[in-house]
Design a protein around this motif. Structure first.
Motif, short mmCIF file in Angstrom:
data_model
loop_
_atom_site.label_atom_id
_atom_site.label_comp_id
_atom_site.label_asym_id
_atom_site.label_seq_id
_atom_site.Cartn_x
_atom_site.Cartn_y
_atom_site.Cartn_z
N LEU A 77 -58.83 24.78 6.05
CA LEU A 77 -59.10 24.26 4.71
C LEU A 77 -58.07 24.83 3.72
N GLY A 78 -57.81 26.14 3.83
CA GLY A 78 -56.86 26.82 2.94
C GLY A 78 -55.49 26.15 2.98
N SER A 79 -55.03 25.77 4.18
CA SER A 79 -53.73 25.12 4.31
C SER A 79 -53.72 23.77 3.60
N LYS A 80 -54.78 23.02 3.80
CA LYS A 80 -54.86 21.70 3.16
C LYS A 80 -54.85 21.85 1.64
N LEU A 81 -55.62 22.87 1.17
CA LEU A 81 -55.70 23.08 -0.29
C LEU A 81 -54.35 23.44 -0.87
N MET A 82 -53.57 24.24 -0.13
CA MET A 82 -52.26 24.64 -0.65
C MET A 82 -51.35 23.42 -0.78
N VAL A 83 -51.38 22.54 0.23
CA VAL A 83 -50.57 21.32 0.15
C VAL A 83 -51.00 20.50 -1.06
N SER A 84 -52.31 20.39 -1.23
CA SER A 84 -52.84 19.62 -2.35
C SER A 84 -52.44 20.26 -3.68
N PHE A 85 -52.51 21.60 -3.72
CA PHE A 85 -52.17 22.32 -4.96
C PHE A 85 -50.70 22.06 -5.35
N LEU A 86 -49.81 22.24 -4.38
CA LEU A 86 -48.38 22.09 -4.69
C LEU A 86 -48.06 20.64 -5.06
N THR A 87 -48.76 19.69 -4.42
CA THR A 87 -48.52 18.28 -4.72
C THR A 87 -49.00 17.96 -6.15
N THR A 88 -50.08 18.62 -6.56
CA THR A 88 -50.66 18.32 -7.87
C THR A 88 -49.95 19.07 -9.01
N LEU A 89 -49.15 20.05 -8.63
CA LEU A 89 -48.52 20.93 -9.63
C LEU A 89 -47.66 20.17 -10.64
N LYS A 90 -47.16 19.01 -10.23
CA LYS A 90 -46.29 18.26 -11.14
C LYS A 90 -47.02 17.83 -12.41
N GLU A 91 -48.37 17.86 -12.36
CA GLU A 91 -49.15 17.51 -13.55
C GLU A 91 -48.91 18.49 -14.71
N MET A 92 -48.38 19.66 -14.39
CA MET A 92 -48.04 20.60 -15.47
C MET A 92 -46.88 20.08 -16.31
N GLY A 93 -46.19 19.06 -15.79
CA GLY A 93 -45.05 18.51 -16.53
C GLY A 93 -43.95 19.54 -16.67
N ASP A 94 -43.23 19.47 -17.80
CA ASP A 94 -42.08 20.36 -17.93
C ASP A 94 -42.48 21.76 -18.39
N GLU A 95 -43.78 22.02 -18.44
CA GLU A 95 -44.19 23.41 -18.73
C GLU A 95 -44.10 24.28 -17.49
N LEU A 96 -44.02 23.65 -16.31
CA LEU A 96 -43.81 24.45 -15.09
C LEU A 96 -42.36 24.93 -15.13
N TRP A 97 -42.19 26.26 -15.27
CA TRP A 97 -40.87 26.83 -15.55
C TRP A 97 -40.30 27.50 -14.31
N ARG A 98 -41.11 28.30 -13.64
CA ARG A 98 -40.68 28.98 -12.43
C ARG A 98 -41.78 28.85 -11.38
N LEU A 99 -41.39 28.56 -10.14
CA LEU A 99 -42.33 28.54 -9.03
C LEU A 99 -41.78 29.54 -8.01
N VAL A 100 -42.52 30.63 -7.82
CA VAL A 100 -41.99 31.74 -7.04
C VAL A 100 -42.78 31.89 -5.74
N PHE A 101 -42.07 31.93 -4.62
CA PHE A 101 -42.74 32.09 -3.33
C PHE A 101 -42.46 33.48 -2.76
N VAL A 102 -43.54 34.22 -2.44
CA VAL A 102 -43.39 35.54 -1.82
C VAL A 102 -44.29 35.62 -0.59
#
Lengths: 201, 316
Positions: free
Chosen positions: A109-134
């Protein structure tokens, strides 16, 4: 009593000095200053605001008319020149992704949610400034990641994708990273200081 | 336009820098610069000093040692007494003496508007040339003089500034950038420029362009002449500050707490401003300490270089 002075053809600080002279000698209720350049317009506006006038400016052809009305009680209040630029400021959101799954509990479920989260992130529009993966999050940026097209789209829209170099090295994935810039902890910390909001996933 | 060049040009016209650099041999290169302007203060002797400090500054900003000078003079012989010119040149000569520079000659013309400046030649090792390029991620940025001389000079022209303010700002503009240049030569400095007509943000923008880096500036840390705020609020912002903003504002992002007045001071054109030094972060604190204890009291870290490729300046 309304007064008008023509300061066209005068360079700074002359328009402010002429305005100052008029204000000091005649203390007009209302005055209008005609200038022909942006610097003079802004400087005369500032001077009148500093003197407690309520100021408006209009453009006529290549000239500016700066008009000041004496305020009722000239209490010293912050002038527009003092407050930050009034145009709406978009906030800078930094999203930290520290895993390839979202939340705890069921991994599938966690994997599916992450895919869904990243796909939906574009809704932040141009306020999404940095996306950092660690940590495990860097696995979202490699060649067999399901969300690669989504991340590339975000990057094209102007978000900066930063991928932790130490983490890629740890998982031996440096060559497989397909999106974003390799980054280090110093960059991540500085970006946190610059961001208006840091969201940790 | 195509300009003549050869393989010994180290810094030429192809990229705008503080001065030109030409290799003589493997151990020596010449730094050449010329600068002149119309009076910025009423006192002719101090005007001469400021003009000389300003011309010498370009050599210091490249990391070099100035050696020789030539005067450039435009003087309205019919309108002004020749004793004024003598005082201006005395100011220039005293300043270059202080810098350990000799005067080799000069040229003057009859000119309806008074102008004075100098051409300066300096020495440097060809491998030790400091340019505006070469910012390194993680570097700290150090500024050695407070900002605001453009605004204060506009207020002086308007007859607003007190005698005390005039004297203080005059001394600041006449102060050589020699000390910071000598001290920084012992540290791992990656890039340097001096702050003049484009203002702090204009000169930083030149450093950032093409660097693949961005800058984070700490608005509260940047030293400013106290009177500059007051005069700026009263409308004594020079037209050059508005032009600088218009030209570079696309590269700059101001945080919400940076008010308009602070922004104007960051764009304010400077006369004989300080050095802006990009230095390895590990030694940055030590460099500031040494500067402060050795005649550069205002030296302070004002920001840092970030390895983010958008080439922007974030002011907080």
């Amino acid at each position: 009593m309304s007064r008008e002075i023509d300061c066209r053809g005068l360079a700074c600080p002359a328009p402010v000095l002429k305005t100052k002279e008029l204000v000091e000698q005649e203390q007009p209720e209302k005055l209008s200053v005609i200038v022909d350049n942006e610097a003079a317009k802004q400087n005369v506006t500032r001077f009148l605001e500093y003197q407690g006038f309520v100021v408006s400016a209009s453009q006529e052809g290549s000239d500016f008319h700066v008009t000041g009305h004496a305020g009722e009680e000239t209490v010293s209040k912050p002038t527009p020149a003092e407050t930050a630029a009034s145009e709406e400021v978009k906030q800078k959101i930094m999203v930290m992704v520290g895993n390839d799954r979202m939340g705890h509990g069921d991994d599938e479920l966690g994997s599916k949610l992450m895919v869904s989260f990243l796909t939906t992130l574009k809704e932040m529009g141009d306020e999404l400034w940095r996306l950092v993966f660690v940590n495990n999050g860097v696995k979202m940026t490699i060649s067999d990641s399901e969300v690669l097209p989504v991340l590339k789209e975000l990057e094209e829209r102007g978000a900066y994708i930063l991928v932790c170099g130490t983490c890629l090295t740890h998982f031996n994935l440096l060559e497989k990273k397909m999106v974003g810039e390799t980054t280090n902890m110093l960059d991540i910390v500085t970006a946190m200081q610059l961001a208006d909001k840091v969201v940790n996933i | 336009m195509e300009f003549p060049t050869d393989e010994n040009v180290i810094v030429g016209l192809d990229r705008a820098d503080d001065a030109g650099v030409y290799r003589v041999n493997d151990d020596l290169a010449l730094i050449q610069t010329v600068d002149f302007f119309t009076p910025i203060v009423d006192d002719p002797y101090w005007f001469g000093q400021i003009a000389a400090a300003n011309a010498l500054s370009d050599v210091y900003a490249m990391g070099g040692t100035p050696k020789t000078a030539m005067n450039l003079v435009g003087f309205p012989l019919e309108k002004m007494d020749i004793s004024i010119l003598r005082e201006i040149i005395q100011g220039g000569v005293d300043k270059i003496k202080e810098a350990g520079v000799v005067l080799l000659g000069g040229h003057s013309v009859d000119d309806p508007e008074l102008k004075y400046g100098l051409s300066i030649t300096g020495f440097i090792h060809p491998d030790r040339v400091l340019t505006k390029q070469n910012l390194k991620a993680g570097d700290k940025l150090i500024l050695t003089k407070p900002l605001g001389t453009g605004i204060v000079n506009t207020a002086i022209k308007g007859g607003l500034a007190s005698q005390e303010t005039i004297e203080r700002v005059t001394r600041l503009m006449a102060r050589l950038n020699r000390k910071p240049a000598e001290i920084m030569s012992r540290y791992e400095v990656h890039a340097c420029t001096d702050i003049t007509g484009f203002g702090l943000l204009g000169h930083l923008a030149e450093m950032v362009t093409g660097s693949g880096q961005s800058i984070r500036l700490l608005g509260d840390a940047i030293p400013m002449i106290p009177e500059a705020r007051e005069y700026g609020q009263m409308g004594f912002v020079p037209a050059g500050a508005y032009r600088n903003r218009e030209f570079r504002e696309g590269m700059v992002e101001f945080g919400r707490s940076v008010d308009r007045l602070t922004q104007d001071i960051l764009f304010d054109p400077q006369t004989s401003g300080g050095l802006l030094i990009s230095v390895s972060r590990d030694v940055s604190e030590a460099l500031v300490r040494e500067l402060k204890s050795d005649g550069v009291p205002e030296a302070v870290i004002i920001g840092e270089v970030m390895s983010t490729p958008e080439e922007k300046i974030f002011v907080q």
